[in-house]
Design an enzyme around this catalytic site. Structure first.
Site, PDB file in Angstrom:
ATOM      1  N   ASN A  46       0.854  -1.187   0.000  1.00  0.00           N
ATOM      2  CA  ASN A  46       0.000   0.000   0.000  1.00  0.00           C
ATOM      3  C   ASN A  46       0.889   1.236   0.000  1.00  0.00           C
ATOM      4  OD1 ASN A  46      -2.939  -0.984   0.401  1.00  0.00           O
ATOM      5  ND2 ASN A  46      -1.739  -2.193   1.866  1.00  0.00           N
ATOM      6  N   GLU A  47       1.138   1.751  -1.170  1.00  0.00           N
ATOM      7  CA  GLU A  47       2.038   2.873  -1.348  1.00  0.00           C
ATOM      8  C   GLU A  47       1.379   4.186  -0.930  1.00  0.00           C
ATOM      9  OE1 GLU A  47       4.994   2.398  -1.776  1.00  0.00           O
ATOM     10  OE2 GLU A  47       5.520   0.995  -3.371  1.00  0.00           O
ATOM     11  N   PRO A  48       2.166   5.262  -0.791  1.00  0.00           N
ATOM     12  CA  PRO A  48       1.593   6.572  -0.471  1.00  0.00           C
ATOM     13  C   PRO A  48       0.419   6.907  -1.384  1.00  0.00           C
ATOM     14  CG  PRO A  48       3.981   6.683  -0.394  1.00  0.00           C
ATOM     15  CD  PRO A  48       3.646   5.311  -0.889  1.00  0.00           C
TER      16      PRO A  48
END
Length: 648
Positions: free
Chosen positions: A170-172
């Site tokens: 879950n990236e920025p």
């Protein structure tokens, strides 16, 4: 959420979280102890559920953080009879696209690190499938969520944390309500994975991941983080505001989430780094030094200019009340720092050494520098190495590993071309030509991550050996004093190494006994808790422990240096060796002798600059910090910490 204080057995004492941390955390001395705690928690949960005839659902992670946890779980299964027959697992993520048999596949990772060694039912294992057709991905991800719910939801979720603050993949920008889906990977994440894929260009740019919402639905969460490299993002996740740009901050919402940290990963937390801002402290000499250096930077004053008012304003009034005036404290710390500076890393002969980092006698000394890879010596302490040689000490360098996986394939062809053009005689030429053809054929068909043939591994090792010898000659180290240990644990041809064995320790012991050094320099750069540097240092510790009854060991100093990425904190340095402009140039030239690592290294890590650039900046920044504290101004400084063995 309101945070509370939690105490765990064998963990470092927790200071009550009063002002800053917004989730529970526990700090252990090292990742081994921390991993044992997590593994015990998992094992206890499995047993509790089994006693009630129930399944337990685990959310599992990959990467370096959980590997020791899985090792302990395997031990519990093999030695204590822990059964996994009632365990259902759901893994967080997988690269996309990705074959399950690929060397970087998380399916392969989980099988090798856990599933192949326990009695879990195969039908109870769930790992995102990197081979699903893209048109079917949406339904596949929805079904993954349904399967989690059908199994009763996740009882305990394991997490690591990336430098971007991602959990899972879950990236920025990920939403707090996000579920399992296809996601595009951040550039930093891909850069961090580059070593596993033998180059950033080979890292997939997408992945399937459970969402933040999927993770937060778990009953219990352990986020694990080891090493200094994770310290800044751990601080943001625990103490910062909740931001989509740092998905790990969403864990602050969870009522049963614990950050499990080693001391290095916790080093930036307020209660660790500046405990006087949290509550009254027990002012030890080291803590006083640390606090005064911090205050000097805060008020932008040299140490000797700090006032009583400065101490009061920054929550350190009790220190003045306990110790005396600001002037007394300032002078005490200034003198401590001044005594760390020496241009004589081997000791200055015929001088009073009572307040110097190294002893004056004996002179000259036998100095043994351990270099995990064939260039760590000159990158990390090249200026000090040159100083030791110039001052007449008998300098030995022990290259612990061959470094063969860090050589580009075209370097092998370049050297074999040179050899073919210089070797005379039809038989030798024909043999070399055949070898050349075999090498070219293999390399042409080679895929990223494929293991080199033994011959190619040997050639790559010889390339690095030749470069190391060239650097030794440049620095004035005798060739017979260059020792190439080629420790067996390293020789896998892949990024993943074997566990150290008795053979690794024996090779190290034999060298130590042969040289019987008066001082040892070793790499203390441990930002990667599972990296080569850590293994190499532990082998030195284990060897010295085994040899501790030898008379020479009792009189030997062990100094730890840092690598190209980080430097010791000024408060921790016990020896600071100034490097002038001329010696800085010489250090750079010594680094340049390692031509296969020049311009572009195989495994550059998170910093794209060349190693000499990183080293110079680090050394110059250290000198600048000393200058700002009011100490003499130098071009550059290399710092060392002395390791003190505990008496048993």
């Amino acid at each position: 959420m309101t945070s509370t204080t939690i105490t765990y057995p064998n963990a470092t004492p927790n200071i009550p979280i009063k002002k800053f941390e917004k989730a529970n955390s526990v700090v252990y001395k090292n990742s081994k102890d921390a991993s044992l705690f997590v593994a015990r928690e998992i094992a206890d949960l499995i047993k509790q559920k089994a006693a009630k005839g129930k399944n337990v659902v685990l959310g599992l992670a990959t990467g370096s953080s959980p590997t020791k946890v899985y090792e302990y779980l395997i031990q519990f299964h093999q030695n204590e009879g822990l059964s996994f027959k009632n365990v259902i697992t759901f893994n967080l993520d997988e690269y996309y696209p990705q074959r399950p048999d690929a060397i970087q596949s998380y399916v392969r990772f989980m099988n090798e690190h856990l599933f192949d060694h326990i009695d879990i039912k195969k039908e109870n294992i769930h790992i995102p499938d990197g081979t699903i057709e893209e048109k079917d991905l949406s339904q596949y991800c929805a079904d993954y969520e349904k399967n989690i719910k059908k199994s009763g939801g996740i009882d305990l979720q394991l997490l690591g944390i990336g430098r971007t603050g991602h959990v899972g993949f879950n990236e920025p920008g990920s939403s707090v309500n996000s579920l399992t889906r296809l996601i595009r990977l951040d550039k930093i994440t891909r850069l961090d994975a580059a070593s596993d894929f033998f180059g950033e260009e080979n890292v997939p740019d997408r992945a399937i991941t459970m969402g933040v919402g999927s993770i937060l639905a778990a009953d219990k969460i352990f986020l694990m983080a080891w090493g200094e490299g994770k310290a800044p993002i751990v601080k943001e996740a625990l103490e910062g505001p909740i931001l989509e740009s740092i998905p790990a901050t969403f864990l602050q919402h969870h009522d049963n989430c614990t950050f499990v940290l080693d001391t290095a990963a916790a080093s930036e937390l307020t209660r660790i780094k500046t405990p006087w801002l949290v509550e009254d402290c027990n002012w030890t000499d080291n803590l006083i030094k640390k606090a005064v250096i911090w205050l000097s930077a805060k008020v932008n004053k040299a140490i000797l200019k700090i006032t009583n008012e400065d101490y009061n304003e920054y929550g350190m009034g009790n220190l003045v009340a306990e110790i005396g005036t600001a002037e007394d404290i300032n002078l005490k710390v200034f003198n401590q720092l001044q005594r760390t500076i020496t241009g004589w890393p081997g000791g200055k002969p015929n001088f009073d050494d009572s307040e110097r980092p190294e002893r004056a006698d004996p002179f000259p000394k036998r100095s043994l520098i351990f270099s995990p890879h064939p260039d760590d010596d000159v990158i990390s302490m090249g200026g000090t190495l040159l100083r030791l040689v110039d001052q007449g000490h008998e300098v030995h360098i022990a290259y612990q590993t061959s470094g063969n996986i860090a050589v580009f394939d075209d370097e092998v062809i370049r050297f074999l071309d040179f050899a073919q053009d210089t070797v005379h005689g039809p038989e030798a030429t024909n043999e070399l030509s055949q070898l050349m053809q075999e090498v070219r054929t293999f390399l042409k068909q080679k895929h990223p991550g494929d293991v080199d043939t033994p011959e190619i591994q040997k050639f790559k090792g010889l390339i690095r050996k030749g470069e190391a010898l060239s650097a030794c000659r440049y620095c004035g180290v005798k060739e017979e004093n260059a020792h190439f240990l080629n420790l067996p644990f390293y020789e896998t041809g892949t990024v993943k190494k074997k566990l150290p064995t008795e053979r690794d320790i024996q090779i190290t012991c034999d060298l130590l006994n042969k040289i019987q050094p008066h001082q040892i320099f070793a790499a203390g750069d441990l930002s990667d808790p599972h990296g080569t540097h850590r293994v190499c240092l532990q082998l030195i510790f284990d060897s010295l422990k085994r040899l501790r009854d030898q008379s020479w060991v009792k009189d030997c100093y062990l100094w730890l240096y840092r690598g190209a990425w980080q430097e010791w904190d000024i408060a921790d340095m016990e020896m600071a060796v100034p490097i002038g402009p001329k010696d800085l140039d010489r250090k750079r030239n010594a680094i340049f002798k390692h031509q296969s690592q020049k311009d572009s290294a195989m495994f550059p890590g998170s910093d794209a600059r060349e190693f000499w650039q990183r080293a110079e900046q680090r050394n110059k920044e250290t000198a600048t910090k000393y200058d700002q504290l009011g100490l003499p101004e130098y071009e550059a400084i290399e710092g060392f910490v002395r390791y003190h063995f505990k008496k048993e």
